[in-house]
Design a protein around this motif. Structure first.
Motif, PDB file in Angstrom:
ATOM      1  N   GLU A  66       0.987  -1.185   0.032  1.00  0.00           N
ATOM      2  CA  GLU A  66      -0.014  -0.041  -0.106  1.00  0.00           C
ATOM      3  C   GLU A  66       0.811   1.478   0.246  1.00  0.00           C
ATOM      4  O   GLU A  66       0.541   2.185  -0.734  1.00  0.00           O
ATOM      5  CB  GLU A  66      -0.992   0.039   1.051  1.00  0.00           C
ATOM      6  CG  GLU A  66      -2.052  -0.820   0.975  1.00  0.00           C
ATOM      7  CD  GLU A  66      -2.798  -1.326   2.288  1.00  0.00           C
ATOM      8  OE1 GLU A  66      -2.578  -0.739   3.339  1.00  0.00           O
ATOM      9  OE2 GLU A  66      -3.953  -2.014   1.970  1.00  0.00           O
ATOM     10  N   TYR A  70       1.093   4.046  -2.766  1.00  0.00           N
ATOM     11  CA  TYR A  70       0.744   5.365  -2.485  1.00  0.00           C
ATOM     12  C   TYR A  70       2.103   6.288  -2.978  1.00  0.00           C
ATOM     13  O   TYR A  70       1.433   7.360  -3.576  1.00  0.00           O
ATOM     14  CB  TYR A  70       0.539   5.572  -1.140  1.00  0.00           C
ATOM     15  CG  TYR A  70       0.256   7.001  -0.569  1.00  0.00           C
ATOM     16  CD1 TYR A  70      -1.013   7.658  -0.818  1.00  0.00           C
ATOM     17  CD2 TYR A  70       1.401   7.566  -0.240  1.00  0.00           C
ATOM     18  CE1 TYR A  70      -1.247   9.034  -0.175  1.00  0.00           C
ATOM     19  CE2 TYR A  70       1.155   9.100   0.343  1.00  0.00           C
ATOM     20  CZ  TYR A  70      -0.100   9.604   0.434  1.00  0.00           C
ATOM     21  OH  TYR A  70      -0.471  10.919   0.710  1.00  0.00           O
ATOM     22  N   LYS A  73       1.869   6.886  -6.698  1.00  0.00           N
ATOM     23  CA  LYS A  73       0.781   7.858  -7.224  1.00  0.00           C
ATOM     24  C   LYS A  73       1.053   9.035  -6.821  1.00  0.00           C
ATOM     25  O   LYS A  73       0.907  10.198  -7.667  1.00  0.00           O
ATOM     26  CB  LYS A  73      -0.551   7.456  -6.588  1.00  0.00           C
ATOM     27  CG  LYS A  73      -1.402   6.422  -7.161  1.00  0.00           C
ATOM     28  CD  LYS A  73      -2.714   6.414  -6.448  1.00  0.00           C
ATOM     29  CE  LYS A  73      -3.387   4.839  -6.911  1.00  0.00           C
ATOM     30  NZ  LYS A  73      -4.241   4.348  -5.832  1.00  0.00           N
ATOM     31  N   TYR A  74       1.675   9.437  -5.622  1.00  0.00           N
ATOM     32  CA  TYR A  74       2.259  10.802  -5.363  1.00  0.00           C
ATOM     33  C   TYR A  74       3.396  11.247  -6.306  1.00  0.00           C
ATOM     34  O   TYR A  74       3.153  12.439  -6.497  1.00  0.00           O
ATOM     35  CB  TYR A  74       2.609  10.535  -3.761  1.00  0.00           C
ATOM     36  CG  TYR A  74       3.149  11.780  -3.332  1.00  0.00           C
ATOM     37  CD1 TYR A  74       2.622  12.873  -2.993  1.00  0.00           C
ATOM     38  CD2 TYR A  74       4.689  12.055  -3.313  1.00  0.00           C
ATOM     39  CE1 TYR A  74       3.245  14.020  -2.678  1.00  0.00           C
ATOM     40  CE2 TYR A  74       5.644  13.168  -2.808  1.00  0.00           C
ATOM     41  CZ  TYR A  74       4.508  14.258  -2.408  1.00  0.00           C
ATOM     42  OH  TYR A  74       5.047  15.333  -2.049  1.00  0.00           O
TER      43      TYR A  74
END
Length: 85
Positions: A66, A70, A73-74
């Motif tokens: 996860e 994350y 994506k960031y």
């Protein structure tokens, strides 16, 4: 056969990891094969304490995945909005 209350937890963990594995950088099939092998290797474990340890390890992997997604994506968003980065 595994202790029944823990069996449900193991199945939930497997499904969750399988779901997370779809986005794995090396591909969903690669991840699924590794996941299946890891779970198969430990299917004979009877000791509830040991099963809990293995569940803990699986949950750690889940959190790591996860975090990886994350971060990815960031970074993608950051690159999209700040071209100097």
């Amino acid at each position: 056969m595994m202790a029944n209350p823990l069996r449900a937890e193991v199945v939930r963990l497997y499904k969750n990891l399988l779901y997370l594995g779809r986005e794995y950088p090396k591909g969903g099939d690669y991840f699924r094969d590794r996941l299946r092998a890891a779970f198969s290797k430990n299917k004979g474990v009877q000791d509830p304490q040991q099963i809990r340890q293995l569940i803990g390890r699986g949950e750690f992997v889940s959190r790591e995945l996860e975090a990886l997604y994350y971060l990815r994506k960031y970074r993608a968003m950051k690159q999209r909005y700040y071209e100097d980065q």
